[in-house]
Design a protein around this motif. Structure first.
Motif, PDB file in Angstrom:
ATOM      1  N   SER A   1       0.843  -1.196   0.000  1.00  0.00           N
ATOM      2  CA  SER A   1       0.000   0.000   0.000  1.00  0.00           C
ATOM      3  C   SER A   1       0.878   1.247   0.000  1.00  0.00           C
ATOM      4  O   SER A   1       2.020   1.217   0.454  1.00  0.00           O
ATOM      5  CB  SER A   1      -0.892   0.043   1.247  1.00  0.00           C
ATOM      6  OG  SER A   1      -1.650  -1.139   1.363  1.00  0.00           O
ATOM      7  N   LEU A   2       0.285   2.332  -0.479  1.00  0.00           N
ATOM      8  CA  LEU A   2       0.968   3.630  -0.477  1.00  0.00           C
ATOM      9  C   LEU A   2       0.015   4.676   0.093  1.00  0.00           C
ATOM     10  O   LEU A   2      -1.121   4.805  -0.363  1.00  0.00           O
ATOM     11  CB  LEU A   2       1.360   4.006  -1.919  1.00  0.00           C
ATOM     12  CG  LEU A   2       1.720   5.473  -2.198  1.00  0.00           C
ATOM     13  CD1 LEU A   2       2.941   5.901  -1.406  1.00  0.00           C
ATOM     14  CD2 LEU A   2       1.971   5.697  -3.689  1.00  0.00           C
ATOM     15  N   LEU A   3       0.478   5.415   1.099  1.00  0.00           N
ATOM     16  CA  LEU A   3      -0.281   6.547   1.630  1.00  0.00           C
ATOM     17  C   LEU A   3       0.444   7.821   1.204  1.00  0.00           C
ATOM     18  O   LEU A   3       1.641   7.967   1.453  1.00  0.00           O
ATOM     19  CB  LEU A   3      -0.378   6.469   3.159  1.00  0.00           C
ATOM     20  CG  LEU A   3      -1.188   5.285   3.694  1.00  0.00           C
ATOM     21  CD1 LEU A   3      -1.110   5.235   5.219  1.00  0.00           C
ATOM     22  CD2 LEU A   3      -2.640   5.353   3.236  1.00  0.00           C
ATOM     23  N   PHE A   4      -0.300   8.723   0.570  1.00  0.00           N
ATOM     24  CA  PHE A   4       0.303   9.926  -0.011  1.00  0.00           C
ATOM     25  C   PHE A   4      -0.139  11.163   0.758  1.00  0.00           C
ATOM     26  O   PHE A   4      -1.326  11.400   0.965  1.00  0.00           O
ATOM     27  CB  PHE A   4      -0.109  10.039  -1.482  1.00  0.00           C
ATOM     28  CG  PHE A   4       0.179  11.388  -2.095  1.00  0.00           C
ATOM     29  CD1 PHE A   4       1.487  11.797  -2.312  1.00  0.00           C
ATOM     30  CD2 PHE A   4      -0.846  12.252  -2.456  1.00  0.00           C
ATOM     31  CE1 PHE A   4       1.763  13.037  -2.879  1.00  0.00           C
ATOM     32  CE2 PHE A   4      -0.587  13.492  -3.023  1.00  0.00           C
ATOM     33  CZ  PHE A   4       0.722  13.885  -3.241  1.00  0.00           C
TER      34      PHE A   4
ATOM     35  N   PRO B   1       4.591  -3.842  -9.229  1.00  0.00           N
ATOM     36  CA  PRO B   1       3.421  -4.659  -9.583  1.00  0.00           C
ATOM     37  C   PRO B   1       2.590  -5.111  -8.375  1.00  0.00           C
ATOM     38  O   PRO B   1       1.398  -5.380  -8.514  1.00  0.00           O
ATOM     39  CB  PRO B   1       4.042  -5.865 -10.304  1.00  0.00           C
ATOM     40  CG  PRO B   1       5.382  -5.397 -10.759  1.00  0.00           C
ATOM     41  CD  PRO B   1       5.840  -4.398  -9.749  1.00  0.00           C
ATOM     42  N   ASN B   2       3.219  -5.209  -7.186  1.00  0.00           N
ATOM     43  CA  ASN B   2       2.482  -5.715  -6.015  1.00  0.00           C
ATOM     44  C   ASN B   2       1.830  -4.593  -5.202  1.00  0.00           C
ATOM     45  O   ASN B   2       1.237  -4.832  -4.157  1.00  0.00           O
ATOM     46  CB  ASN B   2       3.429  -6.534  -5.114  1.00  0.00           C
ATOM     47  CG  ASN B   2       2.656  -7.489  -4.206  1.00  0.00           C
ATOM     48  OD1 ASN B   2       1.627  -8.039  -4.607  1.00  0.00           O
ATOM     49  ND2 ASN B   2       3.112  -7.653  -2.983  1.00  0.00           N
ATOM     50  N   LEU B   3       1.942  -3.341  -5.684  1.00  0.00           N
ATOM     51  CA  LEU B   3       1.324  -2.204  -4.989  1.00  0.00           C
ATOM     52  C   LEU B   3      -0.104  -2.062  -5.524  1.00  0.00           C
ATOM     53  O   LEU B   3      -0.311  -1.705  -6.681  1.00  0.00           O
ATOM     54  CB  LEU B   3       2.124  -0.926  -5.262  1.00  0.00           C
ATOM     55  CG  LEU B   3       1.584   0.370  -4.648  1.00  0.00           C
ATOM     56  CD1 LEU B   3       1.682   0.334  -3.136  1.00  0.00           C
ATOM     57  CD2 LEU B   3       2.338   1.577  -5.173  1.00  0.00           C
ATOM     58  N   THR B   4      -1.091  -2.343  -4.684  1.00  0.00           N
ATOM     59  CA  THR B   4      -2.477  -2.373  -5.173  1.00  0.00           C
ATOM     60  C   THR B   4      -3.389  -1.347  -4.502  1.00  0.00           C
ATOM     61  O   THR B   4      -4.492  -1.120  -4.969  1.00  0.00           O
ATOM     62  CB  THR B   4      -3.088  -3.772  -4.959  1.00  0.00           C
ATOM     63  OG1 THR B   4      -3.010  -4.097  -3.567  1.00  0.00           O
ATOM     64  CG2 THR B   4      -2.347  -4.826  -5.769  1.00  0.00           C
ATOM     65  N   LEU B   5      -2.924  -0.740  -3.389  1.00  0.00           N
ATOM     66  CA  LEU B   5      -3.780   0.233  -2.699  1.00  0.00           C
ATOM     67  C   LEU B   5      -3.055   1.574  -2.562  1.00  0.00           C
ATOM     68  O   LEU B   5      -1.899   1.617  -2.137  1.00  0.00           O
ATOM     69  CB  LEU B   5      -4.160  -0.272  -1.301  1.00  0.00           C
ATOM     70  CG  LEU B   5      -4.938   0.724  -0.424  1.00  0.00           C
ATOM     71  CD1 LEU B   5      -6.349   0.925  -0.961  1.00  0.00           C
ATOM     72  CD2 LEU B   5      -4.990   0.265   1.025  1.00  0.00           C
TER      73      LEU B   5
END
Length: 723
Positions: free
Chosen positions: A417-420, A546-550
């Motif tokens: 996941s990535l929080l921006f 590729p495995n970053l989905t959220l």
């Protein structure tokens, strides 16, 4: 052969000067020479007298002779024309522009080898805190003594002391060793039909050896890089040089890896993180034509390429291509002009093109190539708003329950996941809960930002730092300081509290300050060593996981604050780019946007994916207001350490404003950032119709005025920063 030469010396306070060419010395326009000025010796470039008039023409008998010609190829005519255009358009001294072309003074010296220093692993018997800090920060890096001292934030004497103890050793470096040649046939990609058609058009453009600006417009993940790599391959086959501009130094690392996979070696890099020996090697290889592909930050645009066959501006919408110090140029626009002078194609690649670029397409000046879908099995992510008024986060937290639940599910699936949040540090404001004292920068009209990881308060405008105090400096109350609002470090703390088992990484310019740090981050992401990334705009572009989905946008409204002409467009671009990090592989992606105004036009455009409707409305609003690209702006900023002086000169500039049809002058007013680096600032804004040559008007207007040396007047043509 003329016995006198017009020389542009590298001193922006001086205009061009005339010198005598001694017998036996051969110079031509573009020759880099050493010229005497009083007791000093300055570098300069010989110029055509008719193109650069001099205010100080004197008779032949009063000319001083040139001292020598530097053994480097002369700056070619297209680069000289670019220098003239940039200086004229951005109202800057030509010497300041030429300085960027001669950006490596060591490249102008004759030595072929240099002595650099590196850590040996030997620990000295007397390990002071400064020595320990130096060895830890230098790590496996190598460089001159002054470079290592800068990396370690210690004095040169500390490094010299470590050399004496044997903890650091000298190594001889061959600084002119040739670069490997990229092979256009090394790793040809498998392109989809739309990619193949776009690549073919770009390849034909390169083969034609003519100026041809093209917008390569493709959604994030559509494979724009692979497409323009085919144009790069064609330029290499034709024996020409290529320049690829990237907006951030941190982006070079993933790019270099992709380049290596396609061409079998790395390109020549040019950015502020290079050691002086690396800069010298790159500059000389570029000037001789040996460097076939250069990838760099905006300053790479002014290097003396011998035979430029292609320019690519990647992420061409990025506002960081606008230089805010010195010469206020915009690298995207200057790249197009360099292509025009060199007679070579220019590719502007972007998933979210700027309205200025779209308008050039609409006028038929730029060609447009579209890549409508993502490459392969990847699909565009779904985008969902979270209304922070309807479903707010728990008290003292910043992530809404829906986003927390999505993070939990993503972790359970073993995905990333990535929080921006585009705000560095822990909190944007620190105040005392007892007396209300707020920590403000002593040099700027700005709050000090708390950085908890390094236990300090920092000003993000001038760089002033101070340790975070235990007690309030006003009321002396201990442990009464409270952080207001979130920065990425605070969000990372919240993530750690919610998911103690998850591996979290904070990605900002504080943690990724070099390509090596970027490579380390990419390696950890690809190895699955990070579960949740918390980052600023540094992670919104260029990365492919590729495995970053959220993706969770923590505060989508942040970019809409302040009176910025491009606020809505910039917010749209940034969130669209960060959304593009999700679902780039076979797994579907999901994006949550936390906002207080989900009905706002920019939020609706992001949620529905209707970019065209957003751009149409935004373009129409600009047209109605006569704002760029339909009108022209220029900012005039007056600054001085003496506030009365700055105010007086600002009023003088305003009083002398010429009355010109189609031009209005607003101000002066204190700048929103009324003090910066200890200088008081006032702003005027010039608004003119598109057809008016506003530079000529401003040049005559300011040229007729005098102001004391302690006041500084700077002009920013086409401003992006309204602070």
């Amino acid at each position: 052969m003329s016995s006198r030469a017009r020389v542009l010396v590298l001193n922006s306070a001086l205009g061009p000067l005339d010198y005598r060419v001694p017998a036996g010395m051969a110079v031509e326009p573009g020759s880099v020479v050493i010229a005497p000025l009083g007791p000093r010796q300055l570098l300069g470039v010989v110029w055509e007298p008719e193109r650069l008039p001099s205010d100080a023409e004197v008779g032949d008998n009063r000319l001083r002779p040139l001292l020598g010609v530097v053994d480097v190829p002369p700056l070619a005519a297209p680069l000289r024309r670019l220098v003239e255009w940039t200086a004229g358009y951005y109202l800057s001294p030509p010497a300041s522009v030429v300085r960027m072309a001669l950006a490596s003074t060591s490249a102008l010296e004759g030595a072929r080898t240099a002595t650099e220093y590196r850590v040996t692993g030997h620990v000295p018997p007397r390990l002071t805190p400064q020595r320990e800090q130096a060895l830890e920060r230098i790590g496996d890096r190598q460089g001159l003594i002054r470079e290592l001292a800068a990396i370690a934030d210690v004095s040169d004497a500390v490094i010299r002391g470590l050399v004496k103890t044997g903890a650091i050793e000298a190594v001889e470096v061959d600084i002119d060793s040739p670069y490997p040649r990229p092979d256009p046939a090394f790793g040809p990609p498998t392109l989809a039909e739309a990619q193949r058609a776009a690549a073919q058009t770009l390849v034909e453009g390169v083969a034609a050896h003519a100026f041809r600006p093209t917008l390569l417009d493709g959604v994030t993940g559509s494979g724009k890089t692979e497409v323009y790599f085919e144009a790069v391959a064609e330029a290499i086959r034709q024996g020409g040089q290529c320049l690829v501009l990237l907006p951030e130094i941190a982006l070079t690392e993933p790019f270099l890896k992709r380049f290596h996979d396609r061409f079998g070696c790395e390109p020549v890099a040019w950015h502020s993180g290079l050691r002086s020996t690396q800069r010298r090697r790159a500059w000389r290889a570029i000037a001789t034509g040996e460097a076939l592909v250069t990838v760099g930050a905006r300053s790479a645009l002014f290097l003396p390429y011998r035979n430029l066959g292609l320019i690519v501006v990647d992420e061409a919408h990025e506002t960081s291509f606008k230089q805010e110090e010195g010469v206020h140029y915009h690298a995207r626009d200057v790249a197009v002009m360099r292509g025009k002078f060199e007679g070579c194609p220019v590719i502007l690649a972007s998933a979210t093109p700027a309205i200025e670029t779209r308008q050039q397409v609409a006028l038929g000046r730029y060609e447009e190539l579209k890549l409508p879908g993502r490459y392969g099995a990847a699909e565009m992510p779904t985008i969902e708003p979270i209304d922070l008024i309807q479903s707010p986060p728990e008290r003292g937290r910043w992530l809404a329950p829906k986003l927390v639940a999505a993070l939990e599910e993503t972790l359970a699936r073993g995905e990333q996941s990535l929080l921006f949040l585009n705000r560095r540090g822990y909190a944007p404001l620190t105040l005392c809960r007892t007396c209300g004292h707020r920590f403000q920068c002593p040099n700027c009209t700005a709050w000090m930002v708390e950085h908890r990881l390094t236990r300090r308060l920092a000003c993000h405008h001038c760089g002033h730092v101070m340790p975070t105090p235990r007690a309030c400096p006003e009321c002396k109350e201990e442990d009464s300081l409270v952080a207001c609002g979130p920065g990425v470090e605070r969000i990372a703390d919240e993530v750690t509290a919610l998911f103690p088992e998850a591996k979290t990484a904070v990605v900002t310019s504080d943690t990724i300050w070099s390509p090596a740090k970027a490579a380390e981050f990419v390696g950890r992401m690809e190895a699955g060593d990070i579960d949740i990334v918390v980052g600023t705009q540094l992670v919104t572009k260029g990365y492919h996981f590729p495995n970053l989905t959220l993706v969770g946008v923590v505060d989508a409204d942040l970019g809409l604050e302040g009176g910025d002409l491009r606020a809505a467009e910039r917010t749209f671009q940034q969130i669209r780019q960060v959304s593009g990090r999700a679902g780039r592989g076979a797994k579907p992606g999901h994006v949550f946007i936390q906002t207080h105004s989900p009905k706002a036009q920019v939020m609706q455009a992001l949620i529905t994916g209707d970019a065209e409707a957003f751009y149409d409305a935004e373009t129409e609003a600009r047209r109605d207001a006569g704002a760029p690209p339909f009108g022209r702006y220029a900012a005039i900023v007056i600054s001085s350490e003496d506030q009365a002086c700055a105010n007086e000169i600002a009023r003088l500039v305003a009083r002398s404003a010429p009355r010109v049809d189609g031009m209005a002058v607003y101000g002066p007013a204190p700048a929103p950032l009324a003090m910066l680096r200890g200088r008081h600032r006032y702003r005027l804004l010039v608004h003119a119709r598109r057809a008016l040559d506003v530079q000529d008007v401003i040049r005559d207007w300011l040229g007729a005025l005098d102001w004391p040396a302690k006041a500084r007047v700077t002009v920013d043509v086409d401003p992006y920063n309204f602070l």
